[in-house]
Design an enzyme around this catalytic site. Structure first.
Site, mmCIF file in Angstrom:
data_model
loop_
_atom_site.group_PDB
_atom_site.id
_atom_site.type_symbol
_atom_site.label_atom_id
_atom_site.label_comp_id
_atom_site.label_asym_id
_atom_site.label_seq_id
_atom_site.Cartn_x
_atom_site.Cartn_y
_atom_site.Cartn_z
ATOM 1 N N SER A 80 -4.993 7.662 10.117
ATOM 2 C CA SER A 80 -4.495 8.835 9.390
ATOM 3 C C SER A 80 -5.062 10.114 9.992
ATOM 4 C CB SER A 80 -4.950 8.719 7.936
ATOM 5 O OG SER A 80 -4.784 9.943 7.270
ATOM 6 N N TYR A 134 -11.770 8.063 1.580
ATOM 7 C CA TYR A 134 -10.560 7.486 2.171
ATOM 8 C C TYR A 134 -10.544 7.723 3.691
ATOM 9 C CZ TYR A 134 -5.770 7.296 3.838
ATOM 10 O OH TYR A 134 -4.659 7.037 4.599
ATOM 11 N N LYS A 161 -10.909 5.138 7.134
ATOM 12 C CA LYS A 161 -9.964 5.081 8.268
ATOM 13 C C LYS A 161 -10.717 5.228 9.599
ATOM 14 C CE LYS A 161 -6.296 4.149 6.264
ATOM 15 N NZ LYS A 161 -5.530 2.958 6.569
HETATM 16 N N1 LIG Z 1 1.784 7.623 3.089
HETATM 17 C C1 LIG Z 1 1.196 8.476 3.927
HETATM 18 O O1 LIG Z 1 1.549 9.666 3.991
HETATM 19 C C2 LIG Z 1 0.113 7.995 4.866
HETATM 20 C C3 LIG Z 1 -0.494 8.922 5.741
HETATM 21 C C4 LIG Z 1 -1.477 8.468 6.611
HETATM 22 C C5 LIG Z 1 -1.840 7.128 6.632
HETATM 23 N N2 LIG Z 1 -1.251 6.253 5.760
HETATM 24 C C6 LIG Z 1 -1.643 4.841 5.805
HETATM 25 O O2 LIG Z 1 -0.475 4.054 5.857
HETATM 26 C C7 LIG Z 1 -0.714 2.799 5.234
HETATM 27 C C8 LIG Z 1 0.395 2.477 4.258
HETATM 28 O O3 LIG Z 1 0.538 3.499 3.303
HETATM 29 P P1 LIG Z 1 1.725 3.487 2.244
HETATM 30 O O4 LIG Z 1 2.036 4.920 1.972
HETATM 31 O O5 LIG Z 1 2.807 2.592 2.689
HETATM 32 O O6 LIG Z 1 0.954 2.860 0.967
HETATM 33 P P2 LIG Z 1 1.465 1.779 -0.099
HETATM 34 O O7 LIG Z 1 0.447 1.787 -1.197
HETATM 35 O O8 LIG Z 1 2.902 1.982 -0.453
HETATM 36 O O9 LIG Z 1 1.343 0.421 0.705
HETATM 37 C C9 LIG Z 1 0.130 -0.228 0.954
HETATM 38 C C10 LIG Z 1 0.369 -1.710 0.786
HETATM 39 O O10 LIG Z 1 -0.833 -2.389 1.140
HETATM 40 C C11 LIG Z 1 -1.119 -3.359 0.138
HETATM 41 N N3 LIG Z 1 -2.572 -3.499 0.109
HETATM 42 C C12 LIG Z 1 -3.491 -2.496 -0.009
HETATM 43 N N4 LIG Z 1 -4.736 -3.000 0.053
HETATM 44 C C13 LIG Z 1 -4.595 -4.360 0.205
HETATM 45 C C14 LIG Z 1 -5.513 -5.421 0.335
HETATM 46 N N5 LIG Z 1 -6.835 -5.203 0.332
HETATM 47 N N6 LIG Z 1 -5.032 -6.687 0.478
HETATM 48 C C15 LIG Z 1 -3.682 -6.918 0.482
HETATM 49 N N7 LIG Z 1 -2.768 -5.937 0.368
HETATM 50 C C16 LIG Z 1 -3.219 -4.664 0.229
HETATM 51 C C17 LIG Z 1 -0.540 -2.825 -1.169
HETATM 52 O O11 LIG Z 1 -0.216 -3.890 -2.063
HETATM 53 C C18 LIG Z 1 0.708 -2.097 -0.656
HETATM 54 O O12 LIG Z 1 1.857 -2.925 -0.679
HETATM 55 C C19 LIG Z 1 -2.106 2.877 4.613
HETATM 56 O O13 LIG Z 1 -3.007 2.263 5.524
HETATM 57 C C20 LIG Z 1 -2.367 4.370 4.547
HETATM 58 O O14 LIG Z 1 -3.738 4.657 4.604
HETATM 59 C C21 LIG Z 1 -0.282 6.654 4.869
#
Ligand SMILES: NC(=O)c1ccc[n+]([C@@H]2O[C@H](COP(=O)([O-])OP(=O)(O)OC[C@H]3O[C@@H](n4cnc5c(N)ncnc54)[C@H](O)[C@@H]3O)[C@@H](O)[C@H]2O)c1
Length: 320
Positions: A116, A143, A147
């Site tokens: 991120s 958070y 990362k």
């Molecule tokens: N959405 C954003 O703008 C953004 C920006 C930068 C980075 N990210 C990164 O992208 C990734 C996905 O984000 P998202 O927006 O799709 O989030 P989200 O919450 O929609 O999806 C995350 C998924 O991971 C699963 N999960 C989380 N921890 C878990 C664990 N310990 N064991 C099993 N399953 C687990 C959850 O059930 C969920 O389905 C994350 O790593 C987040 O840090 C997201």
């Protein structure tokens, strides 16, 4: 050969899975599927488990001959991470430790890691607000720290165990590939604005005196479909790479202010509204925009979709 996608039932993961399947890859998803409820393509197996469940992980790696792992799963709410730091370290770093251990034991050495822009913290930037991957990383919340620590842990294995690791540092992700794949949770600006409008409330703007063209924060918004395309390039890149760690920014290279995003929401939704200005949040940098030259050079990837595409697709997913 099959790719394991952790977090593949979540917002971003479901888009990544769809693009990998479209590109001809076999995919297995490991997801606790508590926050992620998105539908997966029928040919994809979902293993419903938490990454902290070691035995399930090892069974999974025994059952499949994985070519590599796209590690998307993580807890991702900044405010929650401040309130429950140990939960974030346990889930994001404990989970990654288990995953990397299973990969090491089963000699699976290709990893694409969802990182991120939060790793950069509050950088001191030039007037263009562009940040490159070699900038100093100094996350300002648990958070972001998980990362960066995840990047370091994976990077160490490129030295000890010949792992090949690509950390994709996502900027602000928005939009939807189709009506089933929208972001259902209001942690990002666009869904937050939609939610406020749904409740007949004024969307909130944190701070109006930043040194930007209209005084509101500028961020780099990237369409989730473009982001998912970058993962298809990344799995190909990492498979062919030498053992090494590479961080790659995934953004558009262009910034949009909070007010520009809100004006786009008004245009797309046809709803006129007045935002409510409140005090700036501590630690919010005025502007943060990705230098995307490395993504272009190494992944042959550039974003294709506009801010209007992002807002319109998100709106259509919410109002099908
Ligand atoms: N959405 C954003 O703008 C953004 C920006 C930068 C980075 N990210 C990164 O992208 C990734 C996905 O984000 P998202 O927006 O799709 O989030 P989200 O919450 O929609 O999806 C995350 C998924 O991971 C699963 N999960 C989380 N921890 C878990 C664990 N310990 N064991 C099993 N399953 C687990 C959850 O059930 C969920 O389905 C994350 O790593 C987040 O840090 C997201």
């Amino acid at each position: 050969m099959t790719w394991l996608v952790t977090g593949g039932a979540g917002y971003i993961g479901a888009h990544v899975v769809q693009k990998l399947v479209d590109a001809g890859h076999d995919v297995v998803v490991l997801d606790e599927a508590t926050t992620g409820t998105h539908r997966l393509p029928p040919q994809v197996t979902l293993v419903q488990a938490n990454l902290t469940q070691n035995q399930t992980l090892h069974r999974l790696f025994n059952d499949y001959d994985f070519q590599g792992v796209v590690h998307v799963a993580a807890r991702k709410q900044v405010r929650e991470s401040v309130e429950k730091p140990l939960f974030y370290w346990r889930e994001n770093i404990g989970g990654l430790t288990n995953l990397l251990t299973a990969m090491q034991v089963h000699s699976v050495k290709n990893l694409v890691f969802s990182s991120s822009a939060a790793v950069y913290g509050q950088p001191q930037l030039g007037s263009d607000a562009i940040i490159a991957e070699d900038a100093h990383c100094n996350p300002i919340n648990p958070y972001g720290a998980t990362k960066l620590a995840g990047e370091w842990m994976a990077e160490a294995l490129t030295v000890s165990d010949d792992f090949k690791v690509v950390a994709l540092r996502y900027f602000n992700v928005g939009g939807a590939g189709n009506a089933n794949l929208g972001d259902e949770y209001s942690y990002n600006l666009i869904p937050i604005v939609f939610d406020a409008l749904e409740k007949n409330e004024s969307p909130i703007v944190f701070g109006k005196n930043f040194e930007t063209s209209d005084g509101t924060c500028i961020r780099d918004y990237v369409h989730v479909e473009d982001l998912a395309d970058a993962h298809v390039s990344a799995v190909e890149y990492v498979s062919a790479a030498e053992p090494k760690f590479t961080a790659i920014n995934i953004g558009t290279g262009k910034g949009s202010s909070v007010l520009e995003v809100m004006n786009m929401v008004a245009k797309v939704s046809g709803i006129e509204f007045e935002p409510k200005f409140v005090q700036a949040r501590q630690g919010d940098p005025a502007a943060l925009v990705a230098d995307v030259s490395r993504a272009k050079e190494l992944l042959n990837w550039v974003s294709q979709r506009s801010l209007e595409d992002i807002v319109r697709s998100a709106w259509l997913a919410k109002n099908p």
